[in-house]
Design an enzyme around this catalytic site. Structure first.
Site, short mmCIF file in Angstrom:
data_model
loop_
_atom_site.label_atom_id
_atom_site.label_comp_id
_atom_site.label_asym_id
_atom_site.label_seq_id
_atom_site.Cartn_x
_atom_site.Cartn_y
_atom_site.Cartn_z
CG ASN A 1 -1.67 1.25 1.44
OD1 ASN A 1 -1.77 2.06 0.53
ND2 ASN A 1 -2.22 1.43 2.63
CG HIS B 1 -5.95 2.03 5.17
ND1 HIS B 1 -5.49 2.96 6.08
CD2 HIS B 1 -4.93 1.15 4.98
CE1 HIS B 1 -4.25 2.65 6.41
NE2 HIS B 1 -3.89 1.57 5.76
CD GLU C 1 -3.52 -2.47 7.45
OE1 GLU C 1 -2.33 -2.57 7.13
OE2 GLU C 1 -4.25 -1.56 7.05
CD GLU D 1 -2.90 5.54 6.88
OE1 GLU D 1 -2.92 5.58 5.63
OE2 GLU D 1 -1.95 5.06 7.53
CB SER E 1 4.74 -1.12 12.38
OG SER E 1 4.24 0.20 12.61
N GLY F 1 1.91 2.57 10.90
CA GLY F 1 2.80 3.72 10.74
C GLY F 1 3.46 4.17 12.03
CE LYS G 1 0.03 3.33 4.80
NZ LYS G 1 -0.08 3.47 6.23
N GLY H 1 2.70 -0.89 4.37
CA GLY H 1 2.62 0.50 3.94
C GLY H 1 4.00 1.09 3.73
N GLY H 2 4.48 1.84 4.71
CA GLY H 2 5.73 2.59 4.58
C GLY H 2 6.87 1.81 3.94
P1 PGA Z 1 2.51 0.69 7.73
O1 PGA Z 1 1.04 0.77 7.10
O2 PGA Z 1 3.15 -0.56 7.17
O3 PGA Z 1 3.19 1.95 7.25
O4 PGA Z 1 2.35 0.63 9.20
C1 PGA Z 1 0.28 -0.38 6.89
C2 PGA Z 1 -1.00 0.02 6.22
O5 PGA Z 1 -1.49 1.11 6.51
O6 PGA Z 1 -1.55 -0.70 5.40
#
Ligand code: PGA
Length: 239
Positions: free
Chosen positions: A8, A93, A162, A95, A200, A168, A10, A221-222
């Site tokens: 992802n 998600h 998640e 967010e 994470s 994050g 983002k 994500g990141g």
């Molecule tokens: P993250 O994000 O790996 O940056 O924690 C995961 C996600 O939001 O899918």
């Protein structure tokens, strides 16, 4: 089933960066022991879809609206995504839930995505205070129930657990807690729906998650948008 690595990206990458990273994914997936999908930002979808053509990497999107056309300024229709070759669409998600998405809108989006022949990746997860109160399974069950009630019978879907406090933050959920939650989710969705863990995840900590029985993959994500980390993931997947 083969495990799935779902990236992802983002809002981290320019379209040029997404294009270049997609080519690295296409290359890495050739020898990977896992299936791979990437979800770039909307503006990069067409470019990334071209970069991934003839590769083993599936195309994902990060959201979609619940209608296929109409007066909905700023929204993106599932039909538009399907036309670009999108296979998976993330819905719910955390967010987006934090910005007002509700169980009801997530359910409508999941149903619309499935109706256009794509697979919704339904994100669920509790807040820190909900876990501290021991309510994490109750919260996730309610989030899932809303979506399952809206999805047509037999529609394919993926669940991504998640925990909202793990996204994050650099503080992933303990594997034992992930195992317990995934077992609870499995008892609801059955054997056919893949269940991903996200929050994470990075190249140093991912292995214990993938080793768990009810973890069918990762939603990253990141780290999935950082070229050095991507290289490290693919090196691990090739060994
Ligand atoms: P993250 O994000 O790996 O940056 O924690 C995961 C996600 O939001 O899918």
């Amino acid at each position: 089933m083969r495990k799935l690595f779902f990236a992802n990206w983002k809002m981290y990458l320019s379209d040029e960066e997404a294009d270049a990273l997609a080519r690295a994914y296409a290359e890495g997936a050739l020898s990977a022991s896992v299936d791979v999908a990437v979800a770039p930002g909307f503006t990069a979808l067409e470019r990334v879809s071209r970069a991934l053509a003839a590769s083993k990497v599936a195309l994902g999107a990060q959201d979609a609206f619940w209608k296929d056309e109409g007066a909905f300024t700023g929204e993106v229709a599932p039909k538009q995504l399907a036309a670009l070759g999108v296979k998976y669409v993330i819905v719910g998600h955390s967010e987006r839930r934090a910005m007002g998405e509700t169980d009801e809108t997530v359910a409508r989006k999941a149903a619309a995505v499935a109706a256009d022949g794509m697979t919704p990746v339904v994100c669920v997860g509790e807040l820190k205070e909900e876990r501290e109160a021991g309510r994490q399974e109750e919260v996730v069950r309610a989030q899932l129930a809303a979506v399952l009630a809206a999805l047509p019978k037999g529609a394919a879907f993926v669940v991504a657990y998640e925990p909202r406090w793990a996204i994050g933050t650099g503080t992933p959920c303990e594997p034992a807690d992930v195992a317990a939650m995934h077992a609870a989710i499995r008892s609801i969705v059955g054997a056919d729906a893949p269940i991903l863990y996200g929050g994470s995840v990075d190249p140093k900590n991912f292995k214990p998650y993938l080793a768990l029985q009810d973890v069918d993959g990762l939603l990253v994500g990141g780290a999935s948008a950082r070229p050095d980390d991507v290289r490290a993931f693919f090196e691990a997947f090739a060994s």
